[in-house]
Enzyme design. Structure first.
Site, PDB file in Angstrom:
ATOM      1  N   TYR A 188     -43.257 -17.443   6.767  1.00 45.03           N
ATOM      2  CA  TYR A 188     -42.078 -16.593   6.572  1.00 45.03           C
ATOM      3  C   TYR A 188     -42.185 -15.324   7.430  1.00 45.03           C
ATOM      4  O   TYR A 188     -41.267 -14.959   8.165  1.00 45.03           O
ATOM      5  CB  TYR A 188     -41.927 -16.173   5.103  1.00 45.03           C
ATOM      6  CG  TYR A 188     -41.352 -17.212   4.162  1.00 45.03           C
ATOM      7  CD1 TYR A 188     -41.407 -18.566   4.448  1.00 45.03           C
ATOM      8  CD2 TYR A 188     -40.749 -16.828   2.973  1.00 45.03           C
ATOM      9  CE1 TYR A 188     -40.885 -19.507   3.566  1.00 45.03           C
ATOM     10  CE2 TYR A 188     -40.222 -17.764   2.092  1.00 45.03           C
ATOM     11  CZ  TYR A 188     -40.295 -19.104   2.391  1.00 45.03           C
ATOM     12  OH  TYR A 188     -39.775 -20.019   1.513  1.00 45.03           O
ATOM     13  N   GLU A 226     -35.835 -10.697  -2.956  1.00 45.05           N
ATOM     14  CA  GLU A 226     -36.384 -12.057  -2.866  1.00 45.05           C
ATOM     15  C   GLU A 226     -36.693 -12.575  -4.277  1.00 45.05           C
ATOM     16  O   GLU A 226     -37.534 -13.444  -4.448  1.00 45.05           O
ATOM     17  CB  GLU A 226     -37.663 -12.025  -2.011  1.00 45.05           C
ATOM     18  CG  GLU A 226     -37.990 -13.302  -1.252  1.00 45.05           C
ATOM     19  CD  GLU A 226     -39.321 -13.141  -0.506  1.00 45.05           C
ATOM     20  OE1 GLU A 226     -39.808 -12.017  -0.363  1.00 45.05           O
ATOM     21  OE2 GLU A 226     -39.865 -14.159  -0.069  1.00 45.05           O
TER      22      GLU A 226
END
Lengths: 349, 349
Positions: free
Chosen positions: B194, B284
């Site tokens: 990521y 997130e």
């Protein structure tokens, strides 16, 4: 004393690159016998290449000793095979040795390894041993991705790497985790591939028991540890979610970050979150960023200035970052520079 | 009002994953006709999956609206082909739409795309259009590496991506640059892949003229911009060395970072170096890190607390980060939530 743990010979005389280009051109013709050959570079050429660059900056910035290795982006382990990488590494390391012999007070060597995609890293033991035992080098640069951006090798925590680690431990030398140029168009070398590799290596170390198998193994993760200090909370949280030891414990005597972060807020963050014992002064000079920061009027990579500017960091802590930690991570520094003064390239071979 | 630009449906009812597993199992038998089929999930199951997670956290943390997309790590574009990805994306997006219909005040949709390795992203135009025009979604997640860690697609700045960008501009929706799970053992998904993708995308944007070709194209780089703010000096220096525009100019109306950085020093750095106009609040949540930070007693991903704690940031600046910037980057938020209130999944199809 101020030890810069991260310097590359990015200013080497042209003959080195000319040799490399001929070597690469030769790969197209299988009838050419591959030989190491020779590179003619005079001592004066070496002196010139350093006096106007690394040595000048050492003087101007007030640093003393640079732990010096071949140009990282030129290692290009993805080109050719293991023999190609060996000849190239030998030449590059020999040149570093000449630098260290000419300027024993200013430079001490770290070697390039003859890695090659698909070739187990045990093949690098010979060159590591030569550089440490014969040339007085104190560490190596280990490329976690010899494919140059395709990431085809096993993670650094895989047993694939263990024979090489055994030799590192035996010789008591650390490795800087350092990729080379990228042949994947997605990754800009110094802007993405380098930083990604740092982040990747840290997460590999976090998720495996490598340091249980090798308690004395030591890695420096360069470029301030990639993205890790910025995401220190994320990594602390991931370690916790994954039932791994706390980060500080996990890295204590095994993983170190350099200070190659080119602005004060970044350095401040690094110093705030990472234990001071795990930080080594480094500048990557002359390297990734060569310009002067218009906001400060100073070179981006003059990282000593940032550390000097952090007033809340004590003198003892700064001494650790500038010298003490490097001496722990690179114990062979204890022999420097006396052993080098008595040695020449001729005698060493 | 507080808009969280980065939430995934990581808590979807089991039937979704069961369908996906059957789809993947079916890939082994070429005689099976691939069909989208149906997934049975009741409204109550959806409510339960959210009430104890995302909705609970919204209430506890004091956030209002989450820009909500399917679980990023489950997109797994590297599995199967474009048809497999399309059926999977449609199901995931339909479910997000049901969430947004059940809780129009709390969620607004961003879609998963049916990307597939080697398939030009123009194939995603249909699903993007369906999600925006029929389901009221306001953006998409664009995977720069559908291969899942092998990085075989061209850089995001390549013309390969242009047909898709044309549609994004036409629909006036931004993309969050978001990879999925990694099938490369080198890269831990949330800890390396990521973050690397974020850093990689930024450097691609820095080195190309994409935004000259698409002045209205907008990307959110999640996870606080990967390594970029920590190395802001490095990137400023690289831009200068490469004769590129200053970073601030380069990103001004095109590149935005979220605040998914899970500790106060990281958030402080982000707010110090990146223009406030280029930062969007995000958490997130529920996502990469699920634990509570023992140092603070609060969830690592409760990023609102870090921003609240930054006393030197003014109220107007915080308003931009919490709401104003999101409204600029996702202009279709202007229609929210009225348009959603009048719409059901049945009508939309």
């Amino acid at each position: 004393m101020i030890i810069d743990c991260h310097g590359h010979y990015t200013t080497a005389p042209k003959a080195l690159q000319t040799w490399r280009e001929a070597q690469i051109a030769g790969l197209k013709d299988p009838s050419i016998v591959r030989s190491k050959g020779t590179i003619k570079i005079s001592d004066d050429e070496i002196r010139q290449s350093l006096e106007s660059a690394q040595l000048k900056f050492q003087r101007e910035r007030g640093t003393d000793l640079t732990i010096f290795s071949p140009r990282a982006s030129a290692m290009a382990h993805h080109i050719g095979d293991a023999t190609v990488s060996l000849h190239w590494a030998e030449h590059c390391n020999d040149l570093i040795h000449r630098v260290c012999t000419l300027y024993p007070e200013n430079f001490v060597g770290v070697c390039q390894l003859p890695q090659s995609p698909g070739v187990p890293p045990g093949n690098c033991i010979g060159e590591l041993q030569r550089c440490v035992k014969e040339l007085g080098f104190i560490g190596c640069n280990l490329n976690p991705d010899p494919s140059g951006g395709h990431w085809t090798a096993p993670p650094l925590t895989d047993r694939y790497w263990y024979p090489f680690y055994e030799k590192m431990v035996e010789l008591d030398v650390p490795a800087m985790v350092h990729v080379s140029s990228s042949c994947n168009a997605n990754f800009h070398a110094t802007g993405a591939h380098y930083i990604n590799a740092d982040t990747t290596a840290f997460m590999q170390f976090l998720t495996a028991d490598l340091f249980k198998d090798f308690p004395a193994l030591r890695f420096i993760i360069p470029h301030g540890g990639g993205a890790v200090p910025y995401h220190w909370g994320r990594y602390r949280g991931l370690a916790q979610d994954l039932n791994r030891p706390p980060l500080v414990e996990l890295i204590r005597t095994n993983v170190f970050f350099d200070t190659c972060v080119y602005h004060l807020p970044g350095i401040e963050l690094l110093l705030k979150v990472v234990p001071v014992e795990n930080i080594l002064f480094g500048s990557e000079m002359v390297g990734a960023v060569r310009g002067i920061d218009p906001e400060t009027g100073h070179y981006f990579d003059d990282t000593k200035r940032y550390i000097d500017a952090v007033t809340w960091l004590g003198a003892e802590e700064k001494r650790k970052i500038f010298e003490g930690n490097a001496r722990r991570v690179y114990p062979r520094l204890a022999d420097w520079p006396l052993s080098l003064k008595n040695r020449t390239l001729g005698q060493a071979h």
